[in-house]
Write a protein that holds these residues in place. Structure first.
Motif, PDB file in Angstrom:
ATOM      1  N   PHE A 142      20.989  34.242  57.578  1.00 21.76           N
ATOM      2  CA  PHE A 142      22.406  34.485  57.833  1.00 21.76           C
ATOM      3  C   PHE A 142      22.634  35.725  58.691  1.00 21.76           C
ATOM      4  CE2 PHE A 142      23.311  32.197  53.599  1.00 21.76           C
ATOM      5  CZ  PHE A 142      23.397  30.979  54.262  1.00 21.76           C
ATOM      6  N   ASP A 143      21.669  36.090  59.512  1.00 21.56           N
ATOM      7  CA  ASP A 143      21.831  37.263  60.366  1.00 21.56           C
ATOM      8  C   ASP A 143      23.022  37.111  61.307  1.00 21.56           C
ATOM      9  OD1 ASP A 143      19.676  38.455  59.194  1.00 21.56           O
ATOM     10  OD2 ASP A 143      18.280  38.092  60.847  1.00 21.56           O
ATOM     11  N   PHE A 144      23.288  35.882  61.729  1.00 16.69           N
ATOM     12  CA  PHE A 144      24.391  35.642  62.653  1.00 16.69           C
ATOM     13  C   PHE A 144      25.730  36.025  62.029  1.00 16.69           C
ATOM     14  CE2 PHE A 144      23.414  31.792  60.348  1.00 16.69           C
ATOM     15  CZ  PHE A 144      24.643  31.293  59.950  1.00 16.69           C
ATOM     16  N   ILE A 145      25.846  35.890  60.703  1.00 23.50           N
ATOM     17  CA  ILE A 145      27.066  36.303  60.021  1.00 23.50           C
ATOM     18  C   ILE A 145      27.204  37.812  60.051  1.00 23.50           C
ATOM     19  CG2 ILE A 145      28.232  36.405  57.775  1.00 23.50           C
ATOM     20  CD1 ILE A 145      27.089  33.718  57.138  1.00 23.50           C
ATOM     21  N   TYR A 146      26.093  38.497  59.804  1.00 24.17           N
ATOM     22  CA  TYR A 146      26.103  39.963  59.799  1.00 24.17           C
ATOM     23  C   TYR A 146      26.628  40.508  61.120  1.00 24.17           C
ATOM     24  CZ  TYR A 146      24.325  44.715  60.274  1.00 24.17           C
ATOM     25  OH  TYR A 146      24.221  46.053  60.518  1.00 24.17           O
ATOM     26  N   TYR A 147      26.156  39.968  62.223  1.00 23.18           N
ATOM     27  CA  TYR A 147      26.557  40.480  63.534  1.00 23.18           C
ATOM     28  C   TYR A 147      28.021  40.174  63.839  1.00 23.18           C
ATOM     29  CZ  TYR A 147      21.645  41.470  64.333  1.00 23.18           C
ATOM     30  OH  TYR A 147      20.376  41.981  64.221  1.00 23.18           O
ATOM     31  N   GLN A 148      28.487  38.994  63.444  1.00 27.52           N
ATOM     32  CA  GLN A 148      29.896  38.669  63.664  1.00 27.52           C
ATOM     33  C   GLN A 148      30.802  39.598  62.851  1.00 27.52           C
ATOM     34  OE1 GLN A 148      31.242  36.573  65.766  1.00 27.52           O
ATOM     35  NE2 GLN A 148      29.645  35.136  66.345  1.00 27.52           N
ATOM     36  N   ILE A 149      30.436  39.848  61.595  1.00 20.36           N
ATOM     37  CA  ILE A 149      31.252  40.708  60.739  1.00 20.36           C
ATOM     38  C   ILE A 149      31.190  42.158  61.213  1.00 20.36           C
ATOM     39  CG2 ILE A 149      31.417  41.679  58.404  1.00 20.36           C
ATOM     40  CD1 ILE A 149      30.898  38.939  57.312  1.00 20.36           C
ATOM     41  N   LYS A 150      30.025  42.583  61.676  1.00 19.43           N
ATOM     42  CA  LYS A 150      29.888  43.944  62.207  1.00 19.43           C
ATOM     43  C   LYS A 150      30.870  44.160  63.355  1.00 19.43           C
ATOM     44  CE  LYS A 150      26.541  47.080  64.366  1.00 19.43           C
ATOM     45  NZ  LYS A 150      25.139  47.222  64.852  1.00 19.43           N
ATOM     46  N   ASN A 151      30.927  43.211  64.283  1.00 18.59           N
ATOM     47  CA  ASN A 151      31.843  43.323  65.422  1.00 18.59           C
ATOM     48  C   ASN A 151      33.302  43.255  64.971  1.00 18.59           C
ATOM     49  OD1 ASN A 151      29.680  43.458  67.200  1.00 18.59           O
ATOM     50  ND2 ASN A 151      29.666  41.247  67.572  1.00 18.59           N
ATOM     51  N   LEU A 152      33.589  42.382  64.017  1.00 16.57           N
ATOM     52  CA  LEU A 152      34.953  42.250  63.518  1.00 16.57           C
ATOM     53  C   LEU A 152      35.402  43.529  62.819  1.00 16.57           C
ATOM     54  CD1 LEU A 152      37.446  40.551  62.980  1.00 16.57           C
ATOM     55  CD2 LEU A 152      36.266  39.532  61.014  1.00 16.57           C
ATOM     56  N   ARG A 153      34.543  44.092  62.017  1.00 17.82           N
ATOM     57  CA  ARG A 153      34.857  45.355  61.339  1.00 17.82           C
ATOM     58  C   ARG A 153      35.211  46.462  62.334  1.00 17.82           C
ATOM     59  NH1 ARG A 153      30.019  45.854  56.950  1.00 17.82           N
ATOM     60  NH2 ARG A 153      31.213  45.463  55.055  1.00 17.82           N
ATOM     61  N   LYS A 154      34.407  46.569  63.385  1.00 12.41           N
ATOM     62  CA  LYS A 154      34.632  47.618  64.394  1.00 12.41           C
ATOM     63  C   LYS A 154      35.999  47.442  65.061  1.00 12.41           C
ATOM     64  CE  LYS A 154      32.436  50.035  68.254  1.00 12.41           C
ATOM     65  NZ  LYS A 154      33.723  50.283  68.941  1.00 12.41           N
ATOM     66  N   LYS A 155      36.353  46.200  65.367  1.00 14.42           N
ATOM     67  CA  LYS A 155      37.652  45.953  65.991  1.00 14.42           C
ATOM     68  C   LYS A 155      38.792  46.347  65.060  1.00 14.42           C
ATOM     69  CE  LYS A 155      36.039  42.298  69.096  1.00 14.42           C
ATOM     70  NZ  LYS A 155      36.158  40.879  69.521  1.00 14.42           N
ATOM     71  N   LEU A 156      38.663  46.038  63.772  1.00 13.17           N
ATOM     72  CA  LEU A 156      39.704  46.399  62.812  1.00 13.17           C
ATOM     73  C   LEU A 156      39.794  47.915  62.631  1.00 13.17           C
ATOM     74  CD1 LEU A 156      39.086  43.659  60.072  1.00 13.17           C
ATOM     75  CD2 LEU A 156      40.949  43.726  61.742  1.00 13.17           C
ATOM     76  N   GLN A 157      38.643  48.567  62.563  1.00 11.08           N
ATOM     77  CA  GLN A 157      38.623  50.025  62.406  1.00 11.08           C
ATOM     78  C   GLN A 157      39.190  50.730  63.626  1.00 11.08           C
ATOM     79  OE1 GLN A 157      34.501  50.763  61.549  1.00 11.08           O
ATOM     80  NE2 GLN A 157      34.661  50.093  59.417  1.00 11.08           N
ATOM     81  N   ASP A 158      38.776  50.285  64.815  1.00 13.52           N
ATOM     82  CA  ASP A 158      39.257  50.918  66.055  1.00 13.52           C
ATOM     83  C   ASP A 158      40.765  50.773  66.202  1.00 13.52           C
ATOM     84  OD1 ASP A 158      36.665  51.598  66.625  1.00 13.52           O
ATOM     85  OD2 ASP A 158      36.364  50.064  68.169  1.00 13.52           O
ATOM     86  N   ALA A 159      41.302  49.653  65.711  1.00  9.76           N
ATOM     87  CA  ALA A 159      42.745  49.421  65.815  1.00  9.76           C
ATOM     88  C   ALA A 159      43.515  50.070  64.666  1.00  9.76           C
ATOM     89  CB  ALA A 159      43.027  47.924  65.836  1.00  9.76           C
ATOM     90  N   GLN A 160      42.781  50.688  63.707  1.00  7.90           N
ATOM     91  CA  GLN A 160      43.378  51.308  62.525  1.00  7.90           C
ATOM     92  C   GLN A 160      44.210  50.294  61.723  1.00  7.90           C
ATOM     93  OE1 GLN A 160      45.464  54.794  64.080  1.00  7.90           O
ATOM     94  NE2 GLN A 160      43.575  55.992  64.021  1.00  7.90           N
TER      95      GLN A 160
END
Length: 225
Positions: free
Chosen positions: A189-207
């Protein structure tokens, strides 16, 4: 969004799959009641398209089983039979809608979107949490009125989390929902990890007023901040 098509007519089934995939849905198929029952036992679907006349029985019998499982409210019956009795029985068994063949794909898409709004959003088009507005119909995410670009899988992942806010989501459940039958071909399930990592960053950057938390060794959980 994940859709199951239960239809034995190959040409129509393939047309529906192609059209719904263009609408960014995850689509799975079954051509008999037996195959459909196996899939429904394993997975949850946001919408089920159900033909009445199937090789191994009546779709109405399957609908009755779905009602017993509490899964009939997201069913759209698609059938060449236009008999009033079949329509009434299907609706009595909990089906959300009934569409008679032949039908326009555009009309089917509109019916599916209506089912999804009623089932998941109480008739609305969006999920609003704090400064976050997630529009299911337009497939957009805005944070504090700023548009945040998501790729298709990021959108589907966030959609699943928002519909299951504060619930523990296992990696397996997430993979099955977002990738459908294709997940069986994955080694891990590594592909899930990378998708969530990118999604998290977008949410954090947008506050954003939401965050995806890791639950060690199990999965993830979306929470409001």
């Amino acid at each position: 969004m994940k859709i199951l098509i239960i239809e034995d007519e190959k040409a129509l089934r393939e047309t529906l799959v192609s059209s719904l995939q263009k609408e960014q849905y995850v689509v799975e198929v079954a051509d008999t009641i037996l195959v459909a029952e196996e899939k429904i036992a394993l997975y949850d679907y946001d919408c089920i398209l159900l033909d009445i006349m199937l090789p191994d029985g009546s779709g109405l019998d399957l609908l009755e089983k779905l009602k017993q499982l509490g899964k009939s409210e997201n069913v759209i019956i698609i059938s060449a039979k236009n008999a009033l009795d079949d329509k009434l029985k299907g609706l009595e068994l909990g089906a959300d809608d009934y569409l008679t063949k032949p039908f326009h794909i555009a009309e089917l898409n509109a019916r599916i979107k209506a089912v999804l709004r009623r089932k998941n959003l109480d008739g609305k088009n969006s999920i609003d949490i704090g400064n976050v507005v997630f529009d299911i119909t337009e497939r957009t995410l805005t944070v504090a009125s700023q548009n945040i670009h998501l790729n298709r899988k990021e959108f589907d992942i966030l959609n699943y989390f928002l519909l299951n806010k504060n619930r523990l989501i296992t990696k397996t459940a997430l993979a099955e929902y977002v990738w459908g039958d294709q997940v069986d071909q994955a080694d891990n399930f590594d592909f899930i990890y990378y998708q969530i990592k990118n999604l998290r960053k977008k949410l954090q950057d947008a506050q954003a007023d939401i965050a995806i938390e890791s639950v060690y060794g199990v999965g993830y959980k979306l929470v409001a901040l």
